[in-house]
Scaffold this active site. Structure first.
Site, PDB file in Angstrom:
ATOM      1  CE  LYS A  28      -4.109  -2.088  -4.754  1.00  0.00           C
ATOM      2  NZ  LYS A  28      -3.413  -1.704  -3.630  1.00  0.00           N
ATOM      3  CB  SER A  29       2.604  -3.668  -5.732  1.00  0.00           C
ATOM      4  OG  SER A  29       1.832  -4.052  -4.572  1.00  0.00           O
ATOM      5  N   GLY A 101      -3.142   2.994   1.055  1.00  0.00           N
ATOM      6  CA  GLY A 101      -1.669   2.540   2.331  1.00  0.00           C
ATOM      7  C   GLY A 101      -0.637   2.834   1.545  1.00  0.00           C
ATOM      8  CB  SER A 174       4.805  -4.266   6.703  1.00  0.00           C
ATOM      9  OG  SER A 174       4.439  -2.843   5.620  1.00  0.00           O
ATOM     10  CG  ASP A 327      -3.175  -7.371  -0.682  1.00  0.00           C
ATOM     11  OD1 ASP A 327      -3.542  -7.099   0.525  1.00  0.00           O
ATOM     12  OD2 ASP A 327      -2.508  -6.813  -1.356  1.00  0.00           O
ATOM     13  CE  LYS A 354      -2.780  -6.238   4.743  1.00  0.00           C
ATOM     14  NZ  LYS A 354      -1.388  -5.703   4.177  1.00  0.00           N
ATOM     15  NE  ARG A 403      -6.510  -6.382  -2.424  1.00  0.00           N
ATOM     16  CZ  ARG A 403      -6.193  -6.019  -3.773  1.00  0.00           C
ATOM     17  NH1 ARG A 403      -6.929  -6.737  -4.694  1.00  0.00           N
ATOM     18  NH2 ARG A 403      -5.169  -5.421  -4.039  1.00  0.00           N
TER      19      ARG A 403
HETATM   20  C1  S3P Z   1       1.704  -3.610  -0.620  1.00  0.00           C
HETATM   21  C2  S3P Z   1       2.065  -4.294   0.567  1.00  0.00           C
HETATM   22  C3  S3P Z   1       0.875  -4.747   1.390  1.00  0.00           C
HETATM   23  C4  S3P Z   1      -0.498  -5.115   0.613  1.00  0.00           C
HETATM   24  C5  S3P Z   1      -0.864  -3.901  -0.199  1.00  0.00           C
HETATM   25  C6  S3P Z   1       0.381  -3.741  -1.277  1.00  0.00           C
HETATM   26  C7  S3P Z   1       2.731  -3.257  -1.298  1.00  0.00           C
HETATM   27  O1  S3P Z   1       0.632  -4.287   2.437  1.00  0.00           O
HETATM   28  O2  S3P Z   1      -1.457  -5.611   1.469  1.00  0.00           O
HETATM   29  O3  S3P Z   1      -1.935  -4.298  -0.782  1.00  0.00           O
HETATM   30  O4  S3P Z   1       2.609  -2.698  -2.558  1.00  0.00           O
HETATM   31  O5  S3P Z   1       3.910  -2.821  -0.920  1.00  0.00           O
HETATM   32  P1  S3P Z   1       1.610  -4.264   3.696  1.00  0.00           P
HETATM   33  O6  S3P Z   1       2.920  -3.700   3.687  1.00  0.00           O
HETATM   34  O7  S3P Z   1       0.792  -3.533   4.824  1.00  0.00           O
HETATM   35  O8  S3P Z   1       1.523  -5.695   4.140  1.00  0.00           O
END
Ligand code: S3P
Length: 448
Positions: A28-29, A101, A174, A327, A354, A403
């Site tokens: 996903k990221s 997010g 983060s 996560d 989250k 999740r």
């Molecule tokens: C992510 C960062 C994390 C993670 C999210 C994906 C990303 O969040 O929990 O599912 O792709 O940069 P945070 O930046 O709030 O830790």
């Protein structure tokens, strides 16, 4: 898109031994970043293995709204014809990031130093999450943000017409905040410096370098210092997205707690900033091995083999590992319920902001299924009941959190009685093939 339609309860019944190969979707990221950086490059970026979950599809739509041409060629193959750094058009409509997010925070970053105004919204979960952690550093570039009370969406971001580069120490661990600042730095002249005290996932740094940006990363006494030179011309890339370790966590953990299981989860990205869960499971005594380790698309990858593990012990999860498995705590807490002894998870305050307050959501659901949980603001612990000791039989709220929903479906596979979530729809945000994939292995899931 905002909302997930009428809630659809989902129940997981004690599974057959889970057997076979689980081909989980793309990361996903990396999928979000492929679309966003593709839109900021000049020319055509080709992506294979893109995660086609709702979160990423919302980011694809947003990049189209900014003027990039985004094409779905089928089978996870996509292309993005980018408009270049500083080339974004002002969208006609509100940008709806749905549940994501990562989507909203990264997109705010990438438009923050362009002279356009953009209004963002999301679903009830996203509209309740804090955005000041991103809009505060963006303000240093000259960006303005007007949102609801507490820095919540819907929110309008007015991009800085004459941005100045920034130096920012990220106050919370983060990757989204770090990435938003780096993406904003792309269209600011000079050097933008981001410092993180705790290493978080580094896909943005790796991919920015791949797209031809000048970026350096140095480990210093102050932390990881990332320096990006602004206003590069990003070169389009060919990206093969590795499979998501955060999605792999579900079939892996299901196999560990379901008697007789032996599951292969091939091609999983094992970037050290993401793989903490798997080391934690091994520390607990899980029969989990990494086969055929290799490198694909600049990321370490291996095939995971997980077998039923009746001898797992509760442990203290090292707090310094938290960012690399942030996560995965919900599903880890499920595995901990099937271990012997207590599992302590500390240094995890971020779980409270989250898609849901994940400590609260899991604690409620675990208790409803007969598991003892203790919690504080930034820690929680689970009393393991042993391999066949979890009563189950409870109904849990998923709080619009994919999740949480998937974690309780995993729990039902090994519990004595079925486990239900009030709404399984959020699962499509990150793992649209969860149900067929898990039932293909031997899980028994029912809807309605
Ligand atoms: C992510 C960062 C994390 C993670 C999210 C994906 C990303 O969040 O929990 O599912 O792709 O940069 P945070 O930046 O709030 O830790």
């Amino acid at each position: 898109m905002s909302g997930h339609g009428t809630p659809t309860p989902m129940t997981s019944h004690r599974a057959e031994p889970l057997k076979g190969t689980a081909e989980v979707p793309g990361d996903k990221s990396i999928s979000h970043r492929s679309l966003i950086l593709g839109a900021m490059a000049i020319g055509e970026t080709k992506i294979s293995g893109l995660l086609e979950g709702d979160d990423v599809l919302d980011t694809a739509k947003a990049m189209q709204a900014f003027g990039a041409e985004v094409t779905n060629h089928g089978g996870g193959n996509w292309s993005v014809h980018g408009v270049g750094v500083g080339g974004f058009a002002e969208p006609d409509q509100v940008i709806d990031c749905g549940n994501s997010g990562t989507g909203v925070r990264l997109i705010m970053g990438c438009m923050a130093t362009s002279p356009i105004s953009v209004t963002f919204t999301g679903d009830a979960s996203l509209n309740g999450r804090p955005m000041a952690r991103v809009t505060d550093p963006l303000a240093l570039f000259g960006t303005k943000a007007v949102g609801r009370k507490g820095g919540r969406l819907p929110m309008t971001i007015v991009g800085a017409a004459e941005p100045t580069p920034v130096r920012y120490v990220v106050p919370v661990p983060s990757a989204q905040v770090k990435s938003a600042v780096l993406l904003a730095g792309l269209n600011a002249p000079g050097k933008t410096v981001v410092i993180e005290k705790e290493a978080t996932r580094d896909h943005s740094e790796r991919m920015l370098a791949g797209f031809g940006a000048e970026i350096t990363v140095e480990d210093t006494d102050e932390g990881r210092v990332i320096t990006l030179t602004g206003q590069p011309e990003l070169k389009p890339q060919v990206i093969a997205v590795p499979r998501d370790p955060s999605s792999a966590a579900f079939p892996v953990c299901a196999a560990l707690i379901t008697p007789g299981s032996d599951v292969l989860v091939p091609g999983i990205g094992l970037n050290p900033t993401r793989a903490g869960l798997f080391y934690t499971l091994q520390d607990m005594g899980a029969d989990l091995t990494f086969e055929n380790p290799r490198e694909e698309g600049g990321e370490p990858v291996a095939d995971l083999r997980a077998k039923f593990s009746p001898n797992m012990q509760g442990i203290e999860v090292p707090p310094e590992r938290a960012a690399s498995m942030i996560d995965e705590y919900p599903v880890l807490s499920v595995v901990a319920s099937f271990a012997t002894g207590k599992t302590m998870m500390a240094g995890v305050k971020e779980l409270r902001v989250k898609e849901s307050d994940r400590i609260d959501a899991m604690a409620r659901g675990l208790r409803a299924n007969g598991v003892t949980v203790d919690e504080g603001e930034d820690w929680w612990s689970v009393e393991g009941l042993g391999p066949d000791g979890v009563p189950g039989g409870g109904t849990c709220e998923s709080f619009l959190d994919h999740r949480i929903a998937m974690s309780f479906m995993v729990m039902g596979m090994g519990a004595q009685n079925p486990v239900t979530v009030d709404d399984g729809n959020p699962i499509t945000t990150s793992f649209p093939i969860f149900e067929p994939l898990m039932t293909g292995l031997g899980a028994k899931l029912s809807k309605g």
